[in-house]
Design an enzyme around this catalytic site. Structure first.
Site, PDB file in Angstrom:
ATOM      1  N   THR A 438       0.820  -1.218   0.000  1.00  0.00           N
ATOM      2  CA  THR A 438       0.000   0.000   0.000  1.00  0.00           C
ATOM      3  C   THR A 438       0.852   1.266   0.000  1.00  0.00           C
ATOM      4  O   THR A 438       2.070   1.235   0.164  1.00  0.00           O
ATOM      5  CB  THR A 438      -0.946   0.018   1.213  1.00  0.00           C
ATOM      6  OG1 THR A 438      -0.186  -0.243   2.404  1.00  0.00           O
ATOM      7  CG2 THR A 438      -2.006  -1.059   1.071  1.00  0.00           C
ATOM      8  N   ASP A 439       0.171   2.405  -0.149  1.00  0.00           N
ATOM      9  CA  ASP A 439       0.830   3.719  -0.212  1.00  0.00           C
ATOM     10  C   ASP A 439       0.777   4.440   1.124  1.00  0.00           C
ATOM     11  O   ASP A 439       0.821   5.674   1.171  1.00  0.00           O
ATOM     12  CB  ASP A 439       0.162   4.588  -1.282  1.00  0.00           C
ATOM     13  CG  ASP A 439       0.087   3.888  -2.625  1.00  0.00           C
ATOM     14  OD1 ASP A 439       1.112   3.331  -3.036  1.00  0.00           O
ATOM     15  OD2 ASP A 439      -0.984   3.896  -3.250  1.00  0.00           O
ATOM     16  N   SER A 464       1.059   8.737   5.076  1.00  0.00           N
ATOM     17  CA  SER A 464       0.505   8.695   3.726  1.00  0.00           C
ATOM     18  C   SER A 464       1.639   9.034   2.770  1.00  0.00           C
ATOM     19  O   SER A 464       2.190  10.136   2.821  1.00  0.00           O
ATOM     20  CB  SER A 464      -0.637   9.705   3.566  1.00  0.00           C
ATOM     21  OG  SER A 464      -1.053   9.770   2.213  1.00  0.00           O
ATOM     22  N   ARG A 465       1.992   8.086   1.907  1.00  0.00           N
ATOM     23  CA  ARG A 465       3.141   8.296   1.021  1.00  0.00           C
ATOM     24  C   ARG A 465       2.804   9.225  -0.137  1.00  0.00           C
ATOM     25  O   ARG A 465       3.692   9.612  -0.890  1.00  0.00           O
ATOM     26  CB  ARG A 465       3.660   6.950   0.510  1.00  0.00           C
ATOM     27  CG  ARG A 465       4.158   6.061   1.653  1.00  0.00           C
ATOM     28  CD  ARG A 465       4.866   4.813   1.159  1.00  0.00           C
ATOM     29  NE  ARG A 465       5.231   3.989   2.316  1.00  0.00           N
ATOM     30  CZ  ARG A 465       4.570   2.940   2.744  1.00  0.00           C
ATOM     31  NH1 ARG A 465       3.465   2.594   2.113  1.00  0.00           N
ATOM     32  NH2 ARG A 465       4.971   2.235   3.776  1.00  0.00           N
ATOM     33  N   VAL A 466       1.531   9.573  -0.287  1.00  0.00           N
ATOM     34  CA  VAL A 466       1.146  10.569  -1.279  1.00  0.00           C
ATOM     35  C   VAL A 466       1.309  11.969  -0.702  1.00  0.00           C
ATOM     36  O   VAL A 466       1.674  12.909  -1.390  1.00  0.00           O
ATOM     37  CB  VAL A 466      -0.305  10.325  -1.746  1.00  0.00           C
ATOM     38  CG1 VAL A 466      -0.788  11.446  -2.640  1.00  0.00           C
ATOM     39  CG2 VAL A 466      -0.392   8.998  -2.466  1.00  0.00           C
TER      40      VAL A 466
END
Length: 614
Positions: A438-439, A464-466
Site C-alpha cells: 500500500t501507499d 501517507s506516502r502521497v
C-alpha cells in the site's frame, strides 16, 4: 504415404470405445442394434462397447456418454434450455394478463436441440473440495457446475483429476454425480443498478429487492492497469475525519491501509468515510464527479454486516454504496472471491470515467480463508502455514487501484484495505505484506482507544506516502505543523510523567499538544465538511485554545462550529468554493474565532463565579 494412411485407418478400427446410453425406459432390441451400428460408423471402429442403463430423472429421450463427452438429447436437457431462454427474455410490458399468452407462444416456438458438453464424474467430496475426473480440457479458475445445482471453481489441475473448490451446497454433491464445464471464468454483474444493493461475491442479491438480470458481467480476475494508463494521485478524498484529512490524507487512486487490533474503530472509520461522500455527491453537478463506495465484508458476522447496512441507510449513504458480503458462515471459497468481486464492481466506475472507493474489511480474514483453501487442496505451506503466493494474493488485488490518465477517461479507483493485528504487532506476516503493497497506513492504537482518544490514530506510525498531493490548499496551510506538534507531544509526554520540573517551552508544548489531541477527537458517524475541519484545526494550531481549560475544549469546538454555521456562513462557503484559505478569508475567520473565544471565556468566568457564589 498410402501405407501410413492405411495404418492409421487400421489403428482407428482397432481402438476400443466405451459408451454409456441412459434412457427413461428400456430400449427395444432393434433400437439398441441400430444405435450400436450407428456408433460404430461415427467412431470408425468395430470395437464399440455400449452399456444401456435407466435414468428416470431424464423424463424422456436419452443421453450418450463417451469418456468426458456427453450428448444430451433428453427432455430434462430441453427443459434446461427452455429455462435459460426464459430467464434471458424480458417482456416489453409487465401486463400480467398477457403473460400466459407470451408463455404459450414461447413454448410453441421453442425447438430443443441435442447439446454436446464435456462432463466429469465426482470421485470424492470433502471439506468443500470435490475431486473430479474426466474434465481433461478444463482451465484453471474455470467455473464448474454439478448435477445437484452446486457450483465451484477449478484450482488444482492434476494429471488425471481436477480439484474443484465449492461455493455453496457442498452437502448436495455425491460420489458419482456429474460435473460440467461452463467454459467461463468467474464473473460478477456490474453497473449502476447495483447501487443500494447487498450481493454475494457471485452477484446473487442478499436483500429483499428484485433480482439482478440483464446486467453486464465482468471477470473478477483481470490485470492491473499499466503505468502509461495512469497519472499521479492529485485529487483528495474527503473522509470527514480530521485526523485523517489533516495528518494522513487519502487521494483518489491511492491505496491506504487501516491497521490495528480488533475493537479499535477500524470499521467506524470506513463508515464515516462513506457517509462523508454524501455531502460531496449532493454538491457536484456532473454525475461523473460523484464518488461511489463499495464495502466488501469478508468473514464478518452477518449481524455486523446488517448493522453497517442499517447505519448507512440511516445516514442516506446507501444510494451511492454497494455491499458485497461473504460472512463467516460462507465457505472459504466465497470469502476468497469477495474482494476481487468488489474490485471488479469498482473498476466499472473507474473505466467509465467516474470515481469509486472500495473498502476491504478485512484482508486478514481473506488471507486465512485462502490458507484454508490451500491446505485443503494440499498445496505446500510456508510461514504461518500460509501458501507461498499469499503476497501475490493481495498485490494483484491492490494494484488494480489507480488514478487513470485523461486519455483513459480520468476515472479513479481507491483501495482502503483493513488488516487486523494481534497486540499491535505490525511485524507479522500479513501486516508486513500489505504495508509493503500500500501507499501508507493509518495505525489505530488500542491504548489510545481505551484512553478515550477516538479515532485512536497513532500519529507516529501512521503515514501517507502521497502526502500533501492529496490535500486541498486550505488543509495544507492549516495542517503544515500539526503532525510535528502532535508527534513531539507524544514523545515529550512520556518523559514528562517522570519529572515535575519542566521548563516553560516544554510546558507550552504539552499544553498545546493536549489541546490539539482534544481537537482531533470526533464522534462516530459524524463526519465533518472541509470547512468545518479547517475552522476546528485553525483554532487549535493558532493558539486560540491555549487558555481554554482542557475539559472544555470539546465544548468550545462544538460551540464554535455551531455559531459559525449560523453567523459565519459566508466564511464556510468561501472555503468550500475555493478549497483555499485566502488572506481575506483567513482574516475574517481569525476575527470570528477571536470574538467567539472572548465570548466563551466571559461566559465561562460568569458560570464559574455563579458556581462559587452558590
Amino acid at each position: 504415404m498410402i501405407k501410413k494412411v492405411s495404418e492409421s485407418i487400421q489403428q482407428k478400427r482397432k481402438r476400443r470405445v466405451s459408451v454409456v446410453v441412459e434412457s427413461v425406459q428400456p430400449l427395444s432390441e432393434d433400437l439398441q442394434l441400430r444405435l450400436h451400428q450407428k456408433l460404430k460408423q461415427v467412431f470408425e471402429t468395430d470395437k464399440v462397447a455400449v452399456r444401456f442403463s435407466l435414468n428416470p430423472d431424464l423424463l424422456g429421450g436419452m443421453t450418450i456418454k463417451m469418456d468426458s463427452l456427453l450428448l444430451d438429447a433428453s427432455v430434462l436437457g430441453q427443459l434446461k434450455q427452455f429455462k435459460e431462454e426464459m430467464e434471458e427474455y424480458r417482456p416489453p410490458s409487465l401486463d400480467l394478463s398477457k403473460l400466459a399468452d407470451v408463455f404459450k407462444e414461447k413454448v410453441a416456438s421453442f425447438v430443443g436441440k441435442p447439446v454436446l458438453t464435456e462432463v466429469g464424474d465426482v470421485l470424492s467430496v470433502s471439506d468443500g473440495v470435490a475431486k473430479v475426473s474426466g474434465l481433461s480440457t478444463l482451465m484453471a479458475g474455470e467455473r464448474v457446475t454439478f448435477s445437484s445445482g452446486a457450483e465451484g471453481m477449478a484450482l488444482n489441475l492434476n494429471p488425471n483429476t481436477v480439484d474443484v473448490a465449492l461455493f455453496k451446497k457442498a452437502n448436495t454433491i455425491r460420489e458419482g454425480s456429474h460435473a460440467y464445464r461452463t467454459g467461463s471464468m468467474n464473473t460478477v454483474p456490474v453497473g449502476l443498478s447495483l447501487l443500494g444493493r447487498v450481493i454475494d461475491p457471485l452477484g446473487n442479491p442478499l436483500d429483499d429487492k428484485e433480482s439482478l438480470r440483464n446486467l453486464e458481467h465482468r471477470p473478477i480476475n483481470v490485470p492491473a492497469p499499466g503505468i502509461i494508463d495512469r497519472q499521479k494521485v492529485h485529487q483528495p478524498i474527503q473522509t470527514g475525519i480530521k485526523g485523517i484529512d489533516a495528518l494522513v490524507p487519502i487521494g483518489r487512486g491511492q491505496r491506504e491501509l487501516i491497521i490495528g487490533d480488533r475493537q479499535t474503530g477500524k470499521t467506524t472509520l470506513i463508515i464515516d468515510t462513506i457517509i462523508s461522500q454524501r455531502a460531496h455527491n449532493e454538491k457536484v453537478v456532473d454525475f461523473k464527479d460523484k464518488i461511489f463506495c463499495i464495502y466488501v465484508a469478508i468473514g464478518q458476522k452477518q449481524s455486523t454486516v446488517y448493522e453497517v447496512m442499517r447505519t448507512l441507510q440511516k445516514n442516506g449513504a446507501m444510494d451511492y454504496t454497494i455491499l458485497v458480503s461473504a460472512p463467516a458462515s460462507e465457505s472459504a471459497t466465497m470469502q476468497y472471491l469477495a474482494p476481487y468481486a468488489g474490485c471488479t464492481i469498482g473498476e466499472y466506475f473507474r473505466d467509465k470515467g467516474m470515481h469509486a472507493i472500495v473498502f476491504y474489511d478485512d484482508l486478514s480474514k481473506h488471507a486465512v480463508a485462502y490458507r484454508e483453501m490451500s491446505l485443503l487442496l494440499k498445496r505446500p505451506s510456508g510461514r504461518e502455514a500460509f501458501p507461498g503466493d499469499v503476497f501475490y494474493l493481495h498485490s494483484r488485488l491492490l494494484e488494480r487501484a489507480a488514478q487513470m490518465s485523461e486519455q483513459k477517461g480520468g476515472g479513479s479507483l481507491t483501495a482502503i484495505p483493513v488488516v487486523e493485528t494481534q497486540e499491535g504487532d505490525v511485524s507479522a506476516y500479513i501486516p508486513t505484506n500489505v504495508i509493503s503493497i500500500t501507499d501508507g497506513q493509518i495505525f489505530l492504537e488500542s491504548n489510545l482507544f481505551h484512553q478515550g482518544v477516538r479515532p485512536a490514530i497513532n500519529v507516529g506510525l501512521s503515514v501517507s506516502r502521497v502526502g500533501s498531493s492529496a490535500q486541498s490548499p486550505a488543509m495544507k496551510k492549516v495542517s503544515a505543523s500539526l503532525k510535528l506538534d502532535l508527534s513531539q507531544y507524544r514523545e515529550v509526554l512520556t518523559f514528562a510523567q517522570l519529572s515535575s520540573d519542566l521548563d516553560p517551552a516544554t510546558q507550552a508544548l504539552l499544553n498545546r499538544g493536549a489541546r490539539l489531541t482534544e481537537v482531533m477527537k470526533q464522534k462516530p458517524y459524524h463526519p465533518l465538511t472541509l470547512s468545518q475541519e479547517i475552522v476546528s484545526l485553525y483554532a487549535g494550531v493558532n493558539g486560540f485554545l491555549d487558555d481554554i481549560p482542557l475539559e472544555k475544549v470539546s465544548t468550545y469546538i462544538n460551540g464554535l462550529l455551531e455559531k459559525i454555521r449560523f453567523q459565519g456562513l459566508e466564511i464556510l462557503s468561501a472555503i468550500e468554493e475555493t478549497r483555499d484559505l485566502t488572506e481575506e478569508t483567513e482574516s475574517r475567520l481569525k476575527a470570528f474565532i477571536q470574538s467567539y473565544t472572548e465570548t466563551f471565556n466571559n461566559r465561562s468566568e460568569t458560570l464559574t463565579g455563579a458556581e462559587k457564589a452558590a
